[in-house]
Design a protein around this motif. Structure first.
Motif, PDB file in Angstrom:
ATOM      1  N   PRO A   1       1.769  14.680  -4.885  1.00 22.37           N
ATOM      2  CA  PRO A   1       1.200  14.516  -6.224  1.00 22.37           C
ATOM      3  C   PRO A   1       2.032  15.188  -7.320  1.00 22.37           C
ATOM      4  CG  PRO A   1      -0.510  15.115  -4.646  1.00 22.37           C
ATOM      5  CD  PRO A   1       0.796  15.265  -3.943  1.00 22.37           C
TER       6      PRO A   1
ATOM      7  N   VAL B   1      -0.341   8.672  -1.861  1.00 21.26           N
ATOM      8  CA  VAL B   1       0.216   9.672  -2.772  1.00 21.26           C
ATOM      9  C   VAL B   1       0.519  10.910  -1.940  1.00 21.26           C
ATOM     10  CG1 VAL B   1      -0.147  11.025  -4.860  1.00 21.26           C
ATOM     11  CG2 VAL B   1      -1.110   8.716  -4.688  1.00 21.26           C
TER      12      VAL B   1
ATOM     13  N   SER C   1       0.090  11.662 -18.422  1.00 22.89           N
ATOM     14  CA  SER C   1       0.762  12.039 -17.185  1.00 22.89           C
ATOM     15  C   SER C   1       0.140  13.264 -16.528  1.00 22.89           C
ATOM     16  CB  SER C   1       2.243  12.330 -17.474  1.00 22.89           C
ATOM     17  OG  SER C   1       2.370  13.386 -18.415  1.00 22.89           O
TER      18      SER C   1
ATOM     19  N   ASP D   1       0.835  -1.201   0.000  1.00 18.81           N
ATOM     20  CA  ASP D   1       0.000   0.000   0.000  1.00 18.81           C
ATOM     21  C   ASP D   1       0.870   1.252   0.000  1.00 18.81           C
ATOM     22  OD1 ASP D   1      -2.194  -1.594   0.069  1.00 18.81           O
ATOM     23  OD2 ASP D   1      -2.726  -1.188   2.147  1.00 18.81           O
TER      24      ASP D   1
ATOM     25  N   THR E   1      -2.809  13.470 -15.216  1.00 16.88           N
ATOM     26  CA  THR E   1      -3.708  13.088 -14.122  1.00 16.88           C
ATOM     27  C   THR E   1      -2.979  12.106 -13.204  1.00 16.88           C
ATOM     28  OG1 THR E   1      -4.638  11.216 -15.332  1.00 16.88           O
ATOM     29  CG2 THR E   1      -5.719  13.351 -15.627  1.00 16.88           C
ATOM     30  N   ILE E   2      -3.463  12.023 -11.957  1.00 15.20           N
ATOM     31  CA  ILE E   2      -2.814  11.125 -10.996  1.00 15.20           C
ATOM     32  C   ILE E   2      -2.933   9.674 -11.436  1.00 15.20           C
ATOM     33  CG2 ILE E   2      -2.860  10.256  -8.627  1.00 15.20           C
ATOM     34  CD1 ILE E   2      -1.699  13.016  -8.850  1.00 15.20           C
ATOM     35  N   HIS E   3      -4.142   9.265 -11.823  1.00 20.02           N
ATOM     36  CA  HIS E   3      -4.292   7.859 -12.221  1.00 20.02           C
ATOM     37  C   HIS E   3      -3.517   7.557 -13.497  1.00 20.02           C
ATOM     38  CE1 HIS E   3      -7.562   9.569 -14.747  1.00 20.02           C
ATOM     39  NE2 HIS E   3      -7.317   8.536 -15.534  1.00 20.02           N
ATOM     40  N   GLY E   4      -3.447   8.543 -14.392  1.00 19.69           N
ATOM     41  CA  GLY E   4      -2.643   8.349 -15.599  1.00 19.69           C
ATOM     42  C   GLY E   4      -1.160   8.259 -15.288  1.00 19.69           C
TER      43      GLY E   4
ATOM     44  N   LEU F   1       0.177   7.250 -12.486  1.00 24.52           N
ATOM     45  CA  LEU F   1       0.441   5.956 -11.842  1.00 24.52           C
ATOM     46  C   LEU F   1       0.559   4.847 -12.885  1.00 24.52           C
ATOM     47  CD1 LEU F   1      -2.012   6.222  -8.804  1.00 24.52           C
ATOM     48  CD2 LEU F   1       0.487   6.159  -8.698  1.00 24.52           C
ATOM     49  N   GLY F   2      -0.330   4.895 -13.891  1.00 19.46           N
ATOM     50  CA  GLY F   2      -0.262   3.888 -14.948  1.00 19.46           C
ATOM     51  C   GLY F   2       1.057   3.939 -15.702  1.00 19.46           C
TER      52      GLY F   2
END
Length: 233
Positions: free
Chosen positions: A103, A100, A126, A97, A128-131, A133-134
């Motif tokens: 950010p 963030v 890049s 776990d 966005t946060i979820h982008g 992370l991916g």
């Protein structure tokens, strides 16, 4: 507890005998252990812990007395191992776990990776946060992110690793749709947990110890008839 509900002296003695028997079984399992994670030793440990807990409760209910024994982790321990003695395959399940924490740092790292690839797609995942992370988890191995998490603006949380024994390796793609749904805890050979909870317990133990350093210094000054040093000397 009412007197009618109290255990009898015979029940307490029977529980004590059960502890003795469990002790003998545990020692025998340890003497015959086949390795560091011998399931027979693990099972004997759990049986001893359960017997000791029953005895402790009955002893308290009947005589208002307790034992000096404390078996750590019995409530959260895994059930007895029932998997193959000689596994032909194994699965390693890992959960880590992260929070963030920064950010902007996360986004900046993802943008660097995206710029280096320069695929000319015109997209900015890049942003966005979820982008981000991916991008990062697609570029770096999970172990590398774990060792460099601060560089990516992440803060570590709890983690656990389970090693599960199997009779045979699953077919390719067999469990991909639901990789964690059919985990049998009785096939866990070993597990390793990391959590700030453990650090907090250690800190609490340290904080509970009295800090006598200042008192000892004052006592030494009085015993030796010494005066504290003048700061201007």
């Amino acid at each position: 507890m009412s007197d009618a509900a109290q255990p009898t002296a015979a029940e307490v003695r029977a529980a004590a005998e059960a502890v003795k028997t469990a002790l003998d079984r545990h020692l025998a399992a340890v003497e015959r252990r086949s390795g560091e994670d011998d399931p027979a030793v693990y099972e004997a440990f759990n049986q001893l812990a359960a017997a000791a807990e029953v005895y402790d409760e009955l002893l308290y209910d009947r005589y208002d007395e307790v034992t000096p024994f404390e078996i750590p982790g019995t409530d959260d321990s895994l059930p007895p191992y029932t998997g193959p003695e000689e596994p032909n395959a194994l699965s390693v399940l890992i959960r880590r776990d992260y929070a963030v924490a920064e950010p902007q740092r996360l986004l900046a790292q993802a943008q660097r990776v995206e710029a280096a690839e320069d695929e000319g797609t015109g997209t900015e995942a890049s942003g966005t946060i979820h982008g981000a992370l991916g991008i990062l988890f697609g570029e770096f191995e999970a172990d590398e992110i774990a060792s460099r998490h601060k560089e990516f603006g992440l803060e570590e949380g709890d983690s656990t690793l389970w090693v599960i024994a199997s009779d045979e390796a699953p077919e390719p793609g067999e469990w991909l749709e639901a990789p964690f749904d059919q985990v049998d805890p009785q096939r866990v050979v070993c597990r390793f947990d990391v959590s700030a909870v453990f650090d907090d317990e250690i800190d609490e133990d340290i904080d509970d110890e009295p800090d006598d350093t200042e008192d000892e210094i004052e006592d030494a000054i009085e015993d030796e008839d010494l005066e504290p040093l003048d700061a201007d000397r």
